[in-house]
Design a protein around this motif. Structure first.
Motif, PDB file in Angstrom:
ATOM      1  N   GLU A 132      -4.846  -1.235  -1.432  1.00 22.56           N
ATOM      2  CA  GLU A 132      -3.682  -1.041  -0.567  1.00 22.56           C
ATOM      3  C   GLU A 132      -2.639  -2.132  -0.744  1.00 22.56           C
ATOM      4  O   GLU A 132      -1.428  -1.878  -0.629  1.00 22.56           O
ATOM      5  CB  GLU A 132      -4.130  -0.922   0.901  1.00 22.56           C
ATOM      6  N   LEU A 141       1.312  -1.619  -1.752  1.00 19.45           N
ATOM      7  CA  LEU A 141       2.408  -2.176  -0.960  1.00 19.45           C
ATOM      8  C   LEU A 141       3.338  -3.005  -1.840  1.00 19.45           C
ATOM      9  O   LEU A 141       4.562  -2.874  -1.778  1.00 19.45           O
ATOM     10  CB  LEU A 141       1.849  -3.034   0.174  1.00 19.45           C
ATOM     11  N   SER A 142       2.749  -3.849  -2.687  1.00 16.51           N
ATOM     12  CA  SER A 142       3.556  -4.706  -3.554  1.00 16.51           C
ATOM     13  C   SER A 142       4.375  -3.882  -4.544  1.00 16.51           C
ATOM     14  O   SER A 142       5.578  -4.121  -4.734  1.00 16.51           O
ATOM     15  CB  SER A 142       2.638  -5.671  -4.309  1.00 16.51           C
TER      16      SER A 142
END
Length: 261
Positions: free
Chosen positions: A236, A240-241
């Protein structure tokens, strides 16, 4: 009692790992995106037994298999994660048959193992269940997966896969490559051969084969071609990055275009 290996679906099961954001919302995100399972990573990062339990119980309610990756064969949480609701335990750094035997001893009920009989289990809705029924359901639904991540683990892969009580083997791609002397080069021919040997060991003994940390360009040759049934696609925090980089790039480009018109 002879344990039958917990069966995976015929289709490839693609999962998401959670390493940092240990809250139950990840179950909703995982389900909505269409992943087949969630892996809670307790080996690397901040997630502990409390956060893992909440995610696993939410997964049970949502019908989403949630596996817990513990810190290694000697983890004190091997059986505890199962007591708390994990669909299975993924054990990293399994290097020898003896370690695999110890894992089975601690995660399987008698007569195959020596797992202590717990109180009410999450998989039984925390209801009072007779011991034979509890054991039958737990053994039928629990999966124990050994991760092969070293040269010694590679040498022992067939023995580990053959062991009753082990449902599958999974490769930790980057650690295996590093152990074989090819740090950062998961696609090296020597590493690719190791993948093939581990996949063949799993197939020979009727166990599942999985991969973790494998780049998308290598999935076909080093996973699908070897009949991998379990692929951990990403985690996750990487999502996100990557999403943050992409969205910011788009907005930067829009802003630059607006200034030049």
């Amino acid at each position: 009692m002879h344990l039958q290996s917990a069966s995976f679906s015929d289709a490839v099961n693609i999962g998401l790992a959670v390493c940092v954001m240990g809250t139950v919302e990840i179950v909703t995100v995982t389900c909505k995106a269409g992943y087949d399972f969630l892996l809670v990573d307790m080996e690397h990062g901040r997630i502990g037994i409390a956060e893992m339990t909440e995610i696993c119980v939410a997964g049970l309610l949502a019908g989403l298999p949630v596996y817990a990756r513990v810190t290694g064969p000697g983890s004190p949480d091997l059986s505890r994660v199962l007591d708390c609701g994990a669909s299975g335990v993924v054990v990293p750094h399994v290097d020898t048959l003896e370690q695999a035997q110890s894992i089975v001893k601690r995660t399987r009920f008698m007569p195959v193992g020596e797992r202590s009989l717990p109180g009410p289990l999450a998989i039984c809705g925390f209801g009072s269940v007779k011991v034979p029924n509890l054991i039958e359901k737990a053994e039928r639904t629990t999966r124990v997966i050994a991760m092969i991540e070293s040269q010694s683990g590679l040498h022992a892969a067939s023995d580990i896969a053959e062991l009753e009580g082990i449902d599958g083997v999974m490769i930790g791609s980057n650690d295996l490559a590093a152990s074989l002397g090819h740090l950062g080069d998961v696609g090296h021919p020597k590493v690719k051969q190791a993948f093939a040997e581990i996949g063949q060991a799993a197939e020979l003994h009727g166990k599942s084969f999985g991969v973790m940390g494998l780049p998308t360009e290598l999935i076909e040759d080093q996973a699908l071609a070897l009949s991998a049934g379990m692929i951990v696609a990403t985690n996750e925090i990487n999502l996100l990055s990557e999403g943050a980089d992409r969205v910011l790039g788009e907005y930067r480009q829009i802003s630059q275009n607006a200034r030049t018109t």
